[in-house]
Structures are given as C-alpha cells and as structure tokens.
Design a protein around this motif. Structure first.
Motif, mmCIF file in Angstrom:
data_model
loop_
_atom_site.group_PDB
_atom_site.id
_atom_site.type_symbol
_atom_site.label_atom_id
_atom_site.label_comp_id
_atom_site.label_asym_id
_atom_site.label_seq_id
_atom_site.Cartn_x
_atom_site.Cartn_y
_atom_site.Cartn_z
ATOM 1 N N VAL A 231 -41.295 140.566 63.079
ATOM 2 C CA VAL A 231 -40.663 141.875 62.912
ATOM 3 C C VAL A 231 -41.373 142.918 63.769
ATOM 4 O O VAL A 231 -40.734 143.716 64.467
ATOM 5 N N LEU A 232 -42.695 142.902 63.734
ATOM 6 C CA LEU A 232 -43.472 143.864 64.532
ATOM 7 C C LEU A 232 -43.213 143.676 66.024
ATOM 8 O O LEU A 232 -43.075 144.658 66.770
ATOM 9 N N ASP A 233 -43.140 142.420 66.449
ATOM 10 C CA ASP A 233 -42.864 142.143 67.867
ATOM 11 C C ASP A 233 -41.493 142.680 68.272
ATOM 12 O O ASP A 233 -41.326 143.248 69.362
ATOM 13 N N ALA A 234 -40.495 142.493 67.414
ATOM 14 C CA ALA A 234 -39.145 142.976 67.724
ATOM 15 C C ALA A 234 -39.124 144.497 67.835
ATOM 16 O O ALA A 234 -38.440 145.054 68.702
ATOM 17 N N ILE A 235 -39.865 145.183 66.969
ATOM 18 C CA ILE A 235 -39.934 146.646 67.038
ATOM 19 C C ILE A 235 -40.597 147.083 68.335
ATOM 20 O O ILE A 235 -40.124 148.013 69.018
ATOM 21 N N LEU A 236 -41.654 146.404 68.731
ATOM 22 C CA LEU A 236 -42.350 146.747 69.976
ATOM 23 C C LEU A 236 -41.452 146.516 71.190
ATOM 24 O O LEU A 236 -41.408 147.345 72.113
ATOM 25 N N LEU A 237 -40.718 145.406 71.180
ATOM 26 C CA LEU A 237 -39.826 145.112 72.306
ATOM 27 C C LEU A 237 -38.733 146.162 72.423
ATOM 28 O O LEU A 237 -38.330 146.532 73.532
ATOM 29 N N GLU A 238 -38.222 146.645 71.287
ATOM 30 C CA GLU A 238 -37.223 147.723 71.320
ATOM 31 C C GLU A 238 -37.782 148.977 72.001
ATOM 32 O O GLU A 238 -37.054 149.748 72.615
ATOM 33 N N GLY B 12 -39.949 148.854 74.388
ATOM 34 C CA GLY B 12 -40.377 148.510 75.727
ATOM 35 C C GLY B 12 -41.848 148.189 75.836
ATOM 36 O O GLY B 12 -42.444 148.284 76.926
ATOM 37 N N ILE B 13 -42.458 147.784 74.729
ATOM 38 C CA ILE B 13 -43.890 147.464 74.708
ATOM 39 C C ILE B 13 -44.072 145.961 74.573
ATOM 40 O O ILE B 13 -43.431 145.322 73.729
ATOM 41 N N LYS B 14 -44.927 145.380 75.391
ATOM 42 C CA LYS B 14 -45.219 143.957 75.309
ATOM 43 C C LYS B 14 -46.054 143.681 74.059
ATOM 44 O O LYS B 14 -47.135 144.240 73.882
ATOM 45 N N PRO B 15 -45.564 142.803 73.158
ATOM 46 C CA PRO B 15 -46.283 142.578 71.900
ATOM 47 C C PRO B 15 -47.603 141.831 72.100
ATOM 48 O O PRO B 15 -47.715 140.937 72.932
ATOM 49 N N ASP B 16 -48.597 142.221 71.345
ATOM 50 C CA ASP B 16 -49.850 141.486 71.200
ATOM 51 C C ASP B 16 -50.492 141.972 69.902
ATOM 52 O O ASP B 16 -50.039 142.964 69.308
ATOM 53 N N PRO B 17 -51.535 141.294 69.411
ATOM 54 C CA PRO B 17 -52.122 141.684 68.120
ATOM 55 C C PRO B 17 -52.540 143.150 68.056
ATOM 56 O O PRO B 17 -52.363 143.808 67.017
ATOM 57 N N GLU B 18 -53.071 143.705 69.134
ATOM 58 C CA GLU B 18 -53.497 145.096 69.118
ATOM 59 C C GLU B 18 -52.305 146.032 68.976
ATOM 60 O O GLU B 18 -52.346 147.006 68.206
ATOM 61 N N GLN B 19 -51.208 145.738 69.703
ATOM 62 C CA GLN B 19 -50.019 146.583 69.608
ATOM 63 C C GLN B 19 -49.367 146.461 68.234
ATOM 64 O O GLN B 19 -48.856 147.457 67.689
ATOM 65 N N SER C 229 -50.810 146.158 65.474
ATOM 66 C CA SER C 229 -51.598 146.922 64.507
ATOM 67 C C SER C 229 -51.313 148.411 64.565
ATOM 68 O O SER C 229 -51.887 149.181 63.795
ATOM 69 N N ASN C 230 -50.418 148.832 65.471
ATOM 70 C CA ASN C 230 -50.073 150.254 65.600
ATOM 71 C C ASN C 230 -48.644 150.570 65.171
ATOM 72 O O ASN C 230 -48.168 151.688 65.388
ATOM 73 N N VAL C 231 -47.946 149.612 64.569
ATOM 74 C CA VAL C 231 -46.581 149.843 64.095
ATOM 75 C C VAL C 231 -46.651 150.377 62.660
ATOM 76 O O VAL C 231 -47.229 149.740 61.781
ATOM 77 N N THR C 232 -46.057 151.542 62.426
ATOM 78 C CA THR C 232 -46.190 152.211 61.134
ATOM 79 C C THR C 232 -45.186 151.682 60.114
ATOM 80 O O THR C 232 -44.185 151.047 60.455
ATOM 81 N N LEU C 233 -45.443 152.004 58.861
ATOM 82 C CA LEU C 233 -44.554 151.577 57.779
ATOM 83 C C LEU C 233 -43.157 152.146 57.968
ATOM 84 O O LEU C 233 -42.162 151.442 57.757
ATOM 85 N N SER C 234 -43.037 153.416 58.359
ATOM 86 C CA SER C 234 -41.709 154.018 58.518
ATOM 87 C C SER C 234 -40.912 153.331 59.615
ATOM 88 O O SER C 234 -39.694 153.136 59.490
ATOM 89 N N GLN C 235 -41.574 152.935 60.704
ATOM 90 C CA GLN C 235 -40.880 152.202 61.766
ATOM 91 C C GLN C 235 -40.368 150.853 61.259
ATOM 92 O O GLN C 235 -39.246 150.444 61.572
ATOM 93 N N ILE C 236 -41.190 150.178 60.473
ATOM 94 C CA ILE C 236 -40.810 148.864 59.944
ATOM 95 C C ILE C 236 -39.636 148.989 58.975
ATOM 96 O O ILE C 236 -38.674 148.202 59.030
ATOM 97 N N LEU C 237 -39.672 149.972 58.099
ATOM 98 C CA LEU C 237 -38.599 150.141 57.118
ATOM 99 C C LEU C 237 -37.283 150.522 57.797
ATOM 100 O O LEU C 237 -36.226 149.981 57.451
ATOM 101 N N LEU C 238 -37.334 151.444 58.752
ATOM 102 C CA LEU C 238 -36.117 151.840 59.459
ATOM 103 C C LEU C 238 -35.518 150.654 60.200
ATOM 104 O O LEU C 238 -34.303 150.399 60.113
ATOM 105 N N TYR C 239 -36.336 149.904 60.916
ATOM 106 C CA TYR C 239 -35.852 148.738 61.656
ATOM 107 C C TYR C 239 -35.225 147.717 60.704
ATOM 108 O O TYR C 239 -34.126 147.199 60.962
ATOM 109 N N SER C 240 -35.879 147.431 59.598
ATOM 110 C CA SER C 240 -35.397 146.408 58.671
ATOM 111 C C SER C 240 -34.072 146.794 58.044
ATOM 112 O O SER C 240 -33.166 145.960 57.900
#
Length: 548
Positions: free
Chosen positions: A20-27, A29-36, A38-49
């Motif tokens: 889920v975090l990787d999909a949000i990052l790709l939306e 335009g960010i290449k996913p990795d463990p460091e990236q 760790s910067n996805v917030t709860l509000s971003q995750i809830l809105l995406y889901s």
C-alpha cells in the motif's frame, strides 16, 4: 524488509501494508524504498485506501440499520476537511464527544485529513471531567452529540475565557450547513501536509496523579500499528469478513481497529445506541461479525444471552482491558466455534495499540510474543534486565511508543526513560519460547469493567467533602472501594460521600465496592500512603462486612 520491523521477519500483514505504501509513493512519482515508506502519513494511507474501493461498505450502523459506503463517507469527510482547512484549523485542537454513528466517522476522518488534532472524549464524561479536559486541550471547535449538550454547555461556561465553536453534530442538517459551499470532489482533494512525528490525535489516559492525561498519538506510531490486529492472518486484503467495534472514540481499540479495518478493506459494524449485552447479542445475531473484542466482564455478561449458533460467525475474539482468568477463557471458548481464535491480547494507549497478541499455538492463558516492531525486556524493581522463565515488569521501546503527554512533561519522564523505554507497570512471566503471560498490575491504577480507574482521582473527590480528612481507594471484585478517615466531630454519612462521587465522576469510577469509615490509614515515614497495606486493610474490611 518492512520498514517498521526491528526483530525477526515481517509478517504477511506488514508486507501487505508495504505494498500500500509503495502504491501511494508511486502515485506521487516517488521510487519506493524502506526510507520513503517511513514517510507516508496516516491521512495519506486512509485517503488512498478509501478511494480504492468506493462502492465497498465502510460501516453498518446497527443502531439504525444504515449502510455507508466508502464513497459516501469520503465525500462528506472531504467537504468537512475543506471547511476546517478554510477556517485555519490545521494544527489546532478539536473535541469529539460522540457515539458510534456515521456523522462521527465523517468527522473522525475529516479532522485527520485536515491536520486538525482531535481530543477524543468518553461520551458519558461528567461536567467535572469535561472542564478539566477543556482547560487541558483548549479546543477551537467541539463536535458533540445532542444528548450531551447540557454537560458540554455547563463545562464551557465554567471556562469562559475559552473561545470555541460548539457543533451538535448529530442534529439533522447541522453538518450539512457547516460544510455548505465546500465541494465534495474526491479526485482533487489533498490531505494536509504533516511529518511522521506530528500529533494526529490526543487520547485520554489516567496516570499516577489521578487526573486524566492527554496522550499524543503520532503518524509514525499509528502507522506502525496498522498491521498488528492481523498479524496471524494470511489472506490480504480483507483478512476477515466484518469487524465489530464496540468501544467508543476515546479508546485506543476504536482508533486502532477503525484505521486498520479501513486500510485492510474490512467492513465495520458499529452502533449509535448505548452498548449493552442485549444489544450486542442482537448485533451478532443479525449482522454476523467475524472479528471482535470484549472486556472479560462484558464477555461474562454476554454469554448467558447468546447461543453457540449465534456466535458461529466469529473467527477471532480478543479479550482486552483487564486480566482474564482461565475459567473465563474456557467458558467463552466453549460457546465459540472450535476453529475460532480466542486470545488474551495486551496493549496500551502509550504504545498506540497492541504490544502482543497470542498466536494459535499459544497456551490458553498467555499473551503471546511481543510484536516485531518493538524491542522489549523484563526487568526487576531496580530496572535490571532478567532472562527467560522469570517474572518482572515489561518495558518496551520502538516507533509506536508515544513521544509525550500534552502539556505534561513530568508525567512523561516518569513513564518513559531517557533511552525511550516505556515502563508498562505490568508484571509478566516470559517462558522458554519468549511468550509473555500477565501476572499482576504494578501500577496503582486498576480497571473496572474494562475501564481505567485512577484511585487518586476518586480520593480527591472524596476528600473534597467537608469533614473528610483522608481516603484511599482500592480495587475489589465489585469495583472501586474506599476507606475514609473523618475529622474529629464530623457528621459525614456514606450517602453524602456517594452523592459527591456519583455527581462528579463517570459510572465506572464510582464506589461500587462500597466504603468504610476507619480511624487511620497506614503511611510511610514521609507521609505517603502505603498502598499495599491499604489494599490489605480493604480486603479485611470487605471480608468483615464493614465496607458496604
């Protein structure tokens, strides 16, 4: 490797969240990795889901039989979030004092989206408690149910310097008027920017001072906890069919299961009615939940009202909130399906959710392994680490441990060490396989009917009665019980004290165990109560019938 894991391997629930975090990052335009990640917030995750499955059921209100889809929830939440943003609400505080209905859910998601920090309040809070909370948090806006209007009005009048907007959110048309003019377009909506260690919400928790504190919940901690309820599941998304949530918004269980169910696409069953065993029996029979949690006391009151057939839909039942006996576990297990996973979970507000849930192979009266996103150790009274097959206080450390209490640095320093170890105050036995089993609560606080009771809070009210010199409150099988010392010549009755407590404190804090008048209480040489001796005294008073 999942970015939250500090010990062992990630489980399937954590790996799903990584996707889920990787999909949000790709939306973005960010290449996913463990460091990236760790910067996805709860509000971003809830809105995406919520956006991924607009037609799916978000919740069923068992009190009204209304069904709300993700899209229906999201449109109203987006409009409300835009309204709050236009008001300059980002970074300010809001009160929420509401039962579990769809308008509450709309507000809950909207404030998170807008970066407004809600303080989530027990719906049955008294005026005394509300006044304390208002002074502590100083909210700029208050959302409440109409049934609590009188208490909220009285509390705000007691704090006249507070400038706040009061909104009876369940009154027909009120939210519609409040958000009028703001678009509900989901595609163009952006959540408020925030960092991972920014506050997302405040939850009340009682401490050794006796007055409730406001625990600061952050993006980092809440996101780390999202996979924890599903740690022993293998099917993702939708590891279970329907989640029944019975706790109201001030509880960590509400926050954890509401957010986790949203991210893992699990419909939620809640009710706007007051939760009673009879109503829950109806909910189970009608809506067939597959996953839920009870306090041991509530489970005991529910069992006589339900049959094995009515409970046959349940796949997982977690007992939380207070210690549970093997007999209670066995009685519940007897009525549940043989394939159901009945477990004694363990978590705290200070860890923003679970610390451990037992796996299916764990012994019946066992709390399981500490989750892999937490370091842990068992220590003696001097803080020295102990080994396997020993008893000691559990300390944990990790990203889910809170970073503070609102306006209370001293209390935080008492609870969390300089190195970041949270002292749970609970004694556990750790077996040869590193599974934990609860032994006893080390703190002064105790729970009654799954609710936290701070003795010093009740003692303060008792001692406010003219003629009372001193008091101590202890736990009993029937609830809080008090021993009271009167001043010489004072004419104070049991009824006077009960009236003072009942008019000031919530139901679970009242003296259901009774009270006794005593000539004195045991103290240390420095004048502090010897609480262990007070507890022994209370046991004797109860045994002899003097406490009533």
């Amino acid at each position: 490797m999942s970015h939250t894991v500090v010990r062992g391997k990630p489980n399937a629930a954590q790996l799903y969240l990584d996707c889920v975090l990787d999909a949000i990052l790709l939306e973005q335009g960010i290449k996913p990795d463990p460091e990236q990640r760790s910067n996805v917030t709860l509000s971003q995750i809830l809105l995406y889901s919520l956006k991924q499955r607009p037609k799916d059921v978000f919740m069923i209100n068992a009190g009204t039989d209304e069904v709300i889809t993700n899209e229906q929830l999201l449109k109203r939440a987006v409009s409300l979030a835009r309204t709050l943003t236009a008001m300059g609400g980002k970074g300010k505080y809001a009160f929420m004092m509401m039962r579990n209905h769809q308008e509450m859910a709309v507000i809950y998601f909207a404030v998170i989206f807008a970066g407004v920090i809600p303080f989530l309040v027990e719906p049955a809070s008294t005026v005394f408690e509300l006044t304390h909370f208002l002074k502590l948090v100083e909210p700029s806006i208050v959302f409440y149910d109409e049934e609590f209007e009188q208490a909220m009005q009285e509390a705000t009048r007691a704090f006249p310097e507070l400038l706040t907007t009061l909104i009876a959110a369940d009154r027909p048309g009120v939210i519609d008027n409040f958000i009028r003019g703001q678009p509900d377009d989901i595609a163009s909506f952006q959540v408020a920017e925030s960092s991972m260690d920014d506050p997302v919400m405040l939850l009340p928790t009682s401490g050794s001072t006796g007055l409730p504190k406001a625990t600061i919940m952050t993006n980092r901690g809440l996101v780390a906890q999202l996979p924890s309820p599903w740690s022993y599941h293998t099917q993702f998304p939708t590891p279970t069919g329907r989640m029944m949530i019975l706790t109201t918004i001030q509880w960590m269980t509400f926050t954890m299961f509401t957010t986790a169910s949203t991210v893992y696409h699990i419909p939620i069953l809640m009710s706007s009615r007051k939760i009673t065993p009879e109503h829950v029996a109806e909910m189970i029979d009608k809506y067939r939940p597959t996953f839920t949690f009870f306090s041991p006391a509530f489970a005991a009151s529910l069992l006589p009202l339900v049959t094995s057939e009515q409970l046959s839909s349940l796949e997982t039942v977690i007992l939380l909130g207070s210690p549970v006996s093997e007999q209670q576990m066995a009685e519940l297990q007897e009525k549940l399906p043989k394939t159901a996973h009945l477990c004694d979970g363990y978590g705290t507000t200070e860890t923003q959710g679970f610390i451990a849930i037992p796996d299916r192979e764990a012994p019946l009266k066992c709390n399981g392994w500490v989750f892999n996103f937490l370091h842990y150790k068992i220590v003696d009274d001097e803080g020295q680490e102990l080994g396997l097959k020993e008893y000691g206080e559990l300390w944990v450390k990790g990203v889910s441990v809170i970073k503070g209490y609102h306006k209370n640095v001293a209390a935080y320093k008492e609870t969390v060490t300089a190195e970041g170890w949270y002292k749970t105050g609970d004694v556990f036995y750790v077996d040869e396989n590193e599974r934990l089993s609860f032994v006893v609560r080390k703190k002064f606080n105790f729970k009654y009917k799954g609710c936290q009771v701070a003795p010093e809070e009740i003692e303060r009210v008792i001692c406010s009665v003219p003629g009372v010199q001193e008091s101590v409150v202890c736990s009993s099988d029937s609830g809080p019980a008090a021993a009271v010392v009167l001043r010489p010549g004072a004419d104070v009755t049991r009824d006077i004290i009960h009236t003072a407590v009942n008019s000031t404190l919530s139901e679970h804090k009242r003296l259901h165990g009774g009270l006794a008048f005593v000539p004195s209480l045991p103290h240390t040489t420095t004048g502090k109560l010897k609480r262990s001796e007070c507890s022994q005294l209370m046991t004797q008073l109860l045994k002899t019938g003097q406490c009533c």
